[in-house]
Design a protein around this motif. Sequence first.
Motif, PDB file in Angstrom:
ATOM      1  N   GLU A 119       0.862  -1.234  -0.061  1.00 24.53           N
ATOM      2  CA  GLU A 119      -0.001  -0.031  -0.039  1.00 24.53           C
ATOM      3  C   GLU A 119       0.746   1.191  -0.008  1.00 24.53           C
ATOM      4  OE1 GLU A 119      -3.988  -1.113   2.557  1.00 24.53           O
ATOM      5  OE2 GLU A 119      -2.070  -1.087   3.655  1.00 24.53           O
ATOM      6  N   MET A 120       2.166   1.097   0.081  1.00 26.06           N
ATOM      7  CA  MET A 120       2.999   2.254   0.055  1.00 26.06           C
ATOM      8  C   MET A 120       2.834   3.063  -1.252  1.00 26.06           C
ATOM      9  SD  MET A 120       7.047   2.209   1.176  1.00 26.06           S
ATOM     10  CE  MET A 120       7.935   2.145  -0.304  1.00 26.06           C
ATOM     11  N   PRO A 121       2.635   4.224  -1.304  1.00 25.83           N
ATOM     12  CA  PRO A 121       2.904   5.382  -2.397  1.00 25.83           C
ATOM     13  C   PRO A 121       3.907   4.736  -3.480  1.00 25.83           C
ATOM     14  CG  PRO A 121       2.473   6.489  -0.417  1.00 25.83           C
ATOM     15  CD  PRO A 121       2.900   5.371  -0.071  1.00 25.83           C
ATOM     16  N   ARG A 122       3.575   4.758  -4.800  1.00 29.81           N
ATOM     17  CA  ARG A 122       4.627   4.610  -5.503  1.00 29.81           C
ATOM     18  C   ARG A 122       5.012   5.547  -6.484  1.00 29.81           C
ATOM     19  NH1 ARG A 122       5.282  -0.985  -5.955  1.00 29.81           N
ATOM     20  NH2 ARG A 122       6.203  -0.972  -7.835  1.00 29.81           N
ATOM     21  N   GLN A 123       4.387   6.807  -6.225  1.00 32.79           N
ATOM     22  CA  GLN A 123       4.636   8.314  -6.794  1.00 32.79           C
ATOM     23  C   GLN A 123       4.812   9.162  -5.860  1.00 32.79           C
ATOM     24  OE1 GLN A 123       1.334   8.194  -9.378  1.00 32.79           O
ATOM     25  NE2 GLN A 123       2.760   8.065 -11.207  1.00 32.79           N
ATOM     26  N   TRP A 124       5.806  10.085  -6.134  1.00 39.64           N
ATOM     27  CA  TRP A 124       5.980  11.381  -5.203  1.00 39.64           C
ATOM     28  C   TRP A 124       4.984  12.139  -5.748  1.00 39.64           C
ATOM     29  CZ3 TRP A 124      11.384  10.025  -6.685  1.00 39.64           C
ATOM     30  CH2 TRP A 124      12.025   9.151  -5.624  1.00 39.64           C
ATOM     31  N   TYR A 125       4.490  13.086  -4.948  1.00 37.33           N
ATOM     32  CA  TYR A 125       3.598  14.341  -5.383  1.00 37.33           C
ATOM     33  C   TYR A 125       4.369  15.591  -5.617  1.00 37.33           C
ATOM     34  CZ  TYR A 125       0.238  18.171  -4.849  1.00 37.33           C
ATOM     35  OH  TYR A 125      -0.236  19.418  -5.268  1.00 37.33           O
ATOM     36  N   ASN A 126       4.250  16.353  -6.471  1.00 40.07           N
ATOM     37  CA  ASN A 126       5.036  17.393  -6.917  1.00 40.07           C
ATOM     38  C   ASN A 126       3.831  18.866  -6.924  1.00 40.07           C
ATOM     39  OD1 ASN A 126       6.667  19.599  -7.754  1.00 40.07           O
ATOM     40  ND2 ASN A 126       7.213  18.518  -9.777  1.00 40.07           N
ATOM     41  N   LEU A 127       4.097  19.541  -5.796  1.00 41.33           N
ATOM     42  CA  LEU A 127       3.116  20.649  -5.508  1.00 41.33           C
ATOM     43  C   LEU A 127       3.577  21.646  -6.568  1.00 41.33           C
ATOM     44  CD1 LEU A 127       1.177  22.090  -3.643  1.00 41.33           C
ATOM     45  CD2 LEU A 127       3.018  22.865  -2.257  1.00 41.33           C
ATOM     46  N   ASN A 128       4.698  21.727  -7.150  1.00 42.42           N
ATOM     47  CA  ASN A 128       4.871  22.885  -8.093  1.00 42.42           C
ATOM     48  C   ASN A 128       3.876  22.675  -9.480  1.00 42.42           C
ATOM     49  OD1 ASN A 128       6.986  24.488  -7.585  1.00 42.42           O
ATOM     50  ND2 ASN A 128       8.315  22.763  -7.858  1.00 42.42           N
ATOM     51  N   ALA A 129       3.318  21.532  -9.475  1.00 43.67           N
ATOM     52  CA  ALA A 129       2.135  21.343 -10.603  1.00 43.67           C
ATOM     53  C   ALA A 129       0.946  22.076 -10.267  1.00 43.67           C
ATOM     54  CB  ALA A 129       2.031  20.024 -10.775  1.00 43.67           C
ATOM     55  N   ASP A 130       0.876  22.307  -8.949  1.00 46.50           N
ATOM     56  CA  ASP A 130      -0.476  22.951  -8.547  1.00 46.50           C
ATOM     57  C   ASP A 130      -0.438  24.142  -7.830  1.00 46.50           C
ATOM     58  OD1 ASP A 130      -2.031  20.596  -9.440  1.00 46.50           O
ATOM     59  OD2 ASP A 130      -1.466  19.458  -7.672  1.00 46.50           O
ATOM     60  N   PHE A 131       0.507  24.757  -7.629  1.00 41.40           N
ATOM     61  CA  PHE A 131       0.494  26.128  -7.239  1.00 41.40           C
ATOM     62  C   PHE A 131      -0.325  26.918  -8.046  1.00 41.40           C
ATOM     63  CE2 PHE A 131       4.953  25.712  -5.096  1.00 41.40           C
ATOM     64  CZ  PHE A 131       4.293  25.671  -3.710  1.00 41.40           C
ATOM     65  N   PRO A 132      -1.161  27.848  -7.744  1.00 37.01           N
ATOM     66  CA  PRO A 132      -1.973  28.710  -8.453  1.00 37.01           C
ATOM     67  C   PRO A 132      -1.058  29.656  -9.262  1.00 37.01           C
ATOM     68  CG  PRO A 132      -2.668  28.884  -6.126  1.00 37.01           C
ATOM     69  CD  PRO A 132      -1.255  27.955  -6.003  1.00 37.01           C
ATOM     70  N   THR A 133       0.056  30.216  -8.596  1.00 34.58           N
ATOM     71  CA  THR A 133       1.027  31.054  -9.618  1.00 34.58           C
ATOM     72  C   THR A 133       2.388  30.148  -9.382  1.00 34.58           C
ATOM     73  OG1 THR A 133       1.390  32.493  -7.841  1.00 34.58           O
ATOM     74  CG2 THR A 133      -0.204  33.453  -9.084  1.00 34.58           C
ATOM     75  N   PRO A 134       2.971  30.068 -10.560  1.00 35.25           N
ATOM     76  CA  PRO A 134       4.498  29.394 -10.316  1.00 35.25           C
ATOM     77  C   PRO A 134       5.362  30.138  -9.391  1.00 35.25           C
ATOM     78  CG  PRO A 134       4.156  30.248 -12.462  1.00 35.25           C
ATOM     79  CD  PRO A 134       3.018  30.609 -11.665  1.00 35.25           C
ATOM     80  N   MET A 135       6.327  29.137  -8.875  1.00 32.24           N
ATOM     81  CA  MET A 135       7.413  30.009  -8.201  1.00 32.24           C
ATOM     82  C   MET A 135       8.457  30.695  -9.269  1.00 32.24           C
ATOM     83  SD  MET A 135       9.021  27.572  -5.379  1.00 32.24           S
ATOM     84  CE  MET A 135       9.863  26.192  -6.483  1.00 32.24           C
ATOM     85  N   PRO A 136       9.038  31.635  -8.658  1.00 36.85           N
ATOM     86  CA  PRO A 136       9.957  32.468  -9.210  1.00 36.85           C
ATOM     87  C   PRO A 136      11.272  31.427  -9.558  1.00 36.85           C
ATOM     88  CG  PRO A 136       9.403  33.722  -7.575  1.00 36.85           C
ATOM     89  CD  PRO A 136       8.633  32.457  -7.143  1.00 36.85           C
ATOM     90  N   PRO A 137      11.990  31.398 -10.438  1.00 34.26           N
ATOM     91  CA  PRO A 137      13.217  30.518 -10.736  1.00 34.26           C
ATOM     92  C   PRO A 137      14.259  30.706 -10.102  1.00 34.26           C
ATOM     93  CG  PRO A 137      13.027  32.292 -12.548  1.00 34.26           C
ATOM     94  CD  PRO A 137      11.805  32.369 -11.667  1.00 34.26           C
ATOM     95  N   PRO A 138      15.315  30.066  -9.653  1.00 32.83           N
ATOM     96  CA  PRO A 138      16.456  30.454  -9.111  1.00 32.83           C
ATOM     97  C   PRO A 138      17.165  31.279 -10.134  1.00 32.83           C
ATOM     98  CG  PRO A 138      16.204  27.830  -9.727  1.00 32.83           C
ATOM     99  CD  PRO A 138      14.998  28.643  -9.914  1.00 32.83           C
TER     100      PRO A 138
END
Lengths: 454, 454
Positions: free
Chosen positions: B13-32
């Motif tokens: 039952e262990m998750p087989r994928q990681w979740y990436n919050l960068n896909a869901d932020f209402p506005t994207p992060m500024p880049p490095p």
Amino acid sequence: MANYTKILLREDEMPRQWYNLNADFPTPMPPPVGMDGQPITPEALAPVFPMNLIEQEMCTDRWVDIPEEILGMLRIWRPSPLYRARRLEQALGTPAKIFYKNEGVSPAGSHKPNSAVAQAWYNKQFGIKRLCTETGAGQWGSALSFACKLVGISCRVFMVRISFDQKPFRQMMMRTWGGECVASPSELTETGRRILAENPSTPGSLGIAISEAIEQAVQDPECRYALGSVLNHVMLHQTIIGLETQKQLAQVGEYPDVVIGCAGGGSNFAGMAFPFIGDKIAGKQVRILAIEPEACPTLTRAPYVYDTGDCAMMTPLLPMHSLGHTFVPEPIHAGGLRYHGMAPMVSHGVQLGLIEPQSIGQMECYQAAVQFAHNEGFIPAPETSHAIASAIREAQRAKEEGQERTIVLNWSGHGLMDLTGYQAYFDGKLADYALPEEMMARSLSALEGLPKPA
Amino acid sequence: MANYTKILLREDEMPRQWYNLNADFPTPMPPPVGMDGQPITPEALAPVFPMNLIEQEMCTDRWVDIPEEILGMLRIWRPSPLYRARRLEQALGTPAKIFYKNEGVSPAGSHKPNSAVAQAWYNKQFGIKRLCTETGAGQWGSALSFACKLVGISCRVFMVRISFDQKPFRQMMMRTWGGECVASPSELTETGRRILAENPSTPGSLGIAISEAIEQAVQDPECRYALGSVLNHVMLHQTIIGLETQKQLAQVGEYPDVVIGCAGGGSNFAGMAFPFIGDKIAGKQVRILAIEPEACPTLTRAPYVYDTGDCAMMTPLLPMHSLGHTFVPEPIHAGGLRYHGMAPMVSHGVQLGLIEPQSIGQMECYQAAVQFAHNEGFIPAPETSHAIASAIREAQRAKEEGQERTIVLNWSGHGLMDLTGYQAYFDGKLADYALPEEMMARSLSALEGLPKPA
């Protein structure tokens, strides 16, 4: 489940009864006796233990119900996982399957809380307000501090001085759980004061610490003594380890050819082994190995006698393998295996040929521990490393013989509080130490004049 | 399951994928960006990190498959148990339900191995033979030593000299897993030699240690650098914590009103919180609390800026809350929370109002930790105690308001290697310490002249 790393049980699959090997021994154990050789009565033990635990100590029922409140406390860390050591198997290139039961998942990091929560609870039920105990490496003292805090009674721990000095972190653990930790021998008891007067720089021993704890317990009607090993009721509480393991192995269709535990006083060994010894008595083919350090070869070299559990001869005489109650073992790092005697039930099992004892030197044990940590990740306690070393021997023999073999070992605790031992090992400061013959002869002379088991 | 203490998942039952919050932020992060304010390219990072991790760092896919071999290593301790803290609830007399996710069950005793095994594996895949890293309190250094030994590459850890001297047990852990632990500043790097020449008795700092590790990595084509927090791919690897928690809560029909994690660089907080922030963005009602020490109030008092991850300004500029890269926090015991910056993803979540930051003083945290240990048994790490203190505040508020509330906290690690902090607390040697305004102003002046996030 094909590629499982560990086998888990749900909480509702946790055993609800302890297994009592005393119901199944082909011949019963000799009773504990007084100096006159007469069996002692429950009443004689009443100043030391609460009557509910004395009854359990003498019980011969096969199954003993675990009270609901104790089950509730055990669920903090139980059922514990049973691991398949696949990476270690691969590193050894062995056809053997190695399983280890991880008792390091408890808050105190070892199997000791299995009995600590039970003892604390029974004492509280009996109206006791304070427990006194002894501890060697600190595993039992921290387990009992934790358990007493959970049930709401207080706890004083006499800690063997060499461990007290070498393992300050164990003291801090006890303190965090509200336990009071005192170096033994101490100035708090007559026994302690007498021994300090004779030898102010003594490293102490479990036997001395037990005497101090008992002395305090018998002087205070609201206080009793709790022992972390040796006694029948402690073995009983620990059998939940082996009972869980049997269920877990059944889930993957396995049954062990060899069951291995390290043995100091005998409690973690018994906890894993006794349910399998029950099977063995009923006809199953299974080898049961008890592993002790070469520095403290109770089962492999000491005679089966009546001896006291402490050095001041305050306890009844117990039928057991013993190096003599005045024996002070070398300060090896496996502090939990430095005990002069061995649980009567384990000793009886050896007498009946149900258990094969082995002793292993500490260099081989540390080598095994490091190999284990490199492959399986978890860093074992120095005590546990004895079981690992023996399992590796068995796995290597399986390889030489080209035979499959299912090996189960009790991984009795983690070594995160014992890293100075690893440091000493890496720095080349450790060596093997086998107990010299003449030193053993000297310590055995303390047994002269005592009654002998039939 | 009515009376459960902990909720377990089976290995399958262990998750087989990681979740990436960068896909869901209402506005994207500024880049490095570089010093010129221009976004940095993957190639610019190639001497420091392997390209597969650089790609992951920049990835915006919602779900990232966890490679089979990494799943295999995670199964050594995962899925980790989710506990219902019933005894603590009872002690508080609260109508709130408190759940804690026990990340202390890993071999290294914290959540850090979740990313360490992933980073070690990706580096090995990329052909890297050696990893260099820095460590403050030693949690990350020991986790990476463990992970490198498992995958079969070597590991060198630059440990801040004052911690190296004060925390010998963490060094011994690294050594036991085959890691090489070096006091920083060291004679091994130009940076180290320069600083030692200027000040031979310097206690070192995390900034110096990072600079030394990066210097070694960029000079050796078979070596790379590994960071235990802050970066996007580290947050990603940690999300398995929250994903498991969601499954576990669903099994008992619960969903949290409040999710709590302590935040230093941000990795354990993100691991628990990000999957729930995903829910929140999708419309779920849930409060997300990030708890930091008053001594290092990055999220609660520092501005959102571009700053470097190290004090020598060798890293790109990251968009984050930062006290300034020259900030040297007080030597509080929660060593893992002493960092001048905060993960860009966590900082961005605060900017968007998705995360509520709080700061708590160390006395309240130790009090909470002891109350937790007395009731739940497990002794928390000083870092973890910040999340516990906040959960207790929430539970007490629920009591005052006479309202049920479901609280979930990330129990990021055990405190068995940090007992000196408890000792100091019991001995009355600790006090609260809030960062003085003028000291913060001074450290923020290091940000002058740097580009600002849009």
